[in-house]
Design an enzyme around this catalytic site. Structure first.
Site, PDB file in Angstrom:
ATOM      1  CD  GLN A   1     -17.641  -6.885  -1.706  1.00 24.66           C
ATOM      2  OE1 GLN A   1     -17.028  -7.837  -2.186  1.00 24.66           O
ATOM      3  NE2 GLN A   1     -17.680  -6.644  -0.406  1.00 24.66           N
TER       4      GLN A   1
ATOM      5  NE  ARG B   1     -23.024 -18.503   2.992  1.00 17.61           N
ATOM      6  CZ  ARG B   1     -22.129 -17.538   2.763  1.00 17.61           C
ATOM      7  NH1 ARG B   1     -20.869 -17.833   2.557  1.00 17.61           N
ATOM      8  NH2 ARG B   1     -22.508 -16.278   2.723  1.00 17.61           N
TER       9      ARG B   1
ATOM     10  CG  HIS C   1     -24.551 -12.234   0.027  1.00 21.07           C
ATOM     11  ND1 HIS C   1     -23.895 -11.104   0.410  1.00 21.07           N
ATOM     12  CD2 HIS C   1     -23.578 -13.152  -0.197  1.00 21.07           C
ATOM     13  CE1 HIS C   1     -22.584 -11.323   0.416  1.00 21.07           C
ATOM     14  NE2 HIS C   1     -22.366 -12.568   0.046  1.00 21.07           N
TER      15      HIS C   1
END
Ligand code: FMN
Length: 381
Positions: free
Chosen positions: A133, A170, A281
């Protein structure tokens, strides 16, 4: 039913609960959390579980076969390991554990750009089967260098990530001062002292670092400088101009990950991608977004004949994987689940989680009287 995993931990919730006890809090919260208020994290699984399947008992049945062919390779089951960053921080040596387990179970393993194992090692551990990735590098030279390394390592599938134009918001990670290596605040030291198994293994395997990026990272950066370096080096924001040279250069299969709209699915087809991973995600980027199952259904209806459609986000069990496949995914990936397994059971965690998910999925197919994975859409209600 024969089990080839430890039946003391027969569900993802058992593994998650055990991982919670074994990982330092800052590491567990990085793994477990979504973003903002965690709305989309929970919506992913809740909405997926609204998908219902209808069994057909009175018919000829030859047994269930989980084998699934994807990009010309036949895997033992229709799921694989999604790319996860900072793995070695969550559990020492975890990317190696998962890559080896994926090879053993004949499942795909996707290596993240920002994890703690490099491309070359991932390829070696998986006999050249690891996918890679890519976070989009801001600089062409760096991008080309990484692509050359991936090609030299015979990576069969390159996965370009499109859903991190900005870092997810977050709150837990802000509070914990999450960093690689972990910041030695008093709170973190106390958490580590309470997790001797994690601490012992971290000493054994050494401080985790961004292995793939090592050749490009100046030595001796402090944490703030490392953060600045990463910000300058990668620009997650993608457009057609940035994608075209990647498609031109990469001779293997190319997959766009993070597709959450029909518009982006269409762009992927137009730009010559071989596949897409419909994903949000794991609910870590846009808390106000949809559950991944919603765009999956729409995209599959419109474009299933034009591109390979895969999905991740929210799956925690065999029935969840069956729900996604029945809704139009040709293949699925799971992120947190495998890390819960390794956090709970260390070296055995990868094999355990893969064997458990295979057993659960096999049972679903047998219960439905469905013979192969590609028939699952016929069983949706
Ligand atoms: C701790 C963590 C780190 C992640 N890091 C990456 C990453 O570096 N690259 C990437 O493409 N996706 C990353 N993801 C997203 C996963 O690849 C995947 O999309 C997501 O975990 C799927 O949702 P699930 O955890 O509900 O299965 C990460 C996810 C988690 C939980």
């Amino acid at each position: 039913m024969a089990f080839d995993f430890d039946t003391k931990y027969p569900s993802m919730e058992d593994l998650r609960a055990k991982a919670y006890k074994k990982m330092p809090r800052f590491a567990f919260e990085y793994l477990d959390g979504g973003c903002n208020e965690d709305i989309n994290l929970h919506r992913n699984t809740a909405e997926l579980r609204e998908v219902k399947l209808k069994p057909r008992y009175i018919r000829e049945y030859k047994g269930a076969n989980l084998k699934t062919t994807l990009f010309g390779k036949t895997y033992d089951a229709p799921f694989g390991v999604a790319p996860v960053g900072l793995q070695g921080l969550m559990w020492p040596n975890s990317p190696e554990i998962l890559a080896k387990a994926a090879l053993q179970h004949n499942l795909p393993f996707i290596l993240s750009t920002v994890t703690t194992m490099n491309i070359e090692r991932a390829s070696e551990l998986t006999n050249g089967n690891a996918w890679f990735q890519l976070y989009n590098p801001a600089e062409d030279t760096l991008r080309n260098n990484i692509l050359d390394r991936a090609a030299a390592a015979e990576v069969p599938v390159l996965v370009l990530l499109c859903d991190v134009p900005t870092f997810g918001y977050r709150p837990r990670d802000f509070r914990n001062g999450l960093a690689l290596p972990p910041k030695m605040t008093l709170a973190n030291i106390l958490q580590i002292l309470g997790r001797p198994h994690w601490a012992f293994n971290t000493l054994k395997y050494g401080t985790p670092t961004f292995e793939t990026l090592k050749p490009y990272t100046p030595e001796g950066l402090n944490l703030k400088q490392l953060g600045q370096f990463m910000d300058q080096t990668f620009s997650g924001r993608l457009n057609e101009e940035r994608i075209k040279p990647i498609r031109d250069k990469w001779k293997g299969k190319l997959v766009l990950k993070g597709v959450a709209s029909e518009e982006d699915a269409l762009a992927a087809i137009r730009l010559g991608f071989d596949g897409i991973i419909v994903s949000n995600h794991g609910g870590r980027q846009l808390d106000a977004g949809e559950a991944a199952i919603a765009p999956l259904k729409r995209i599959s209806e419109k474009y299933k004949d034009q591109i390979t459609i895969m999905m991740d986000s929210g799956m925690r069990s065999g029935p969840d994987i069956a729900r996604a496949l029945a809704s139009g995914a040709e293949f699925t990936f799971l992120g947190r689940s495998f890390m819960y397994g390794v956090g709970a059971l260390g070296n055995k965690g990868g094999n355990h989680t893969m064997a458990m998910l295979k057993t659960e999925l096999q049972q679903v197919l047998e219960q439905l009287c469905c013979e192969k994975v590609t028939d699952l859409p016929n069983f949706i209600l």
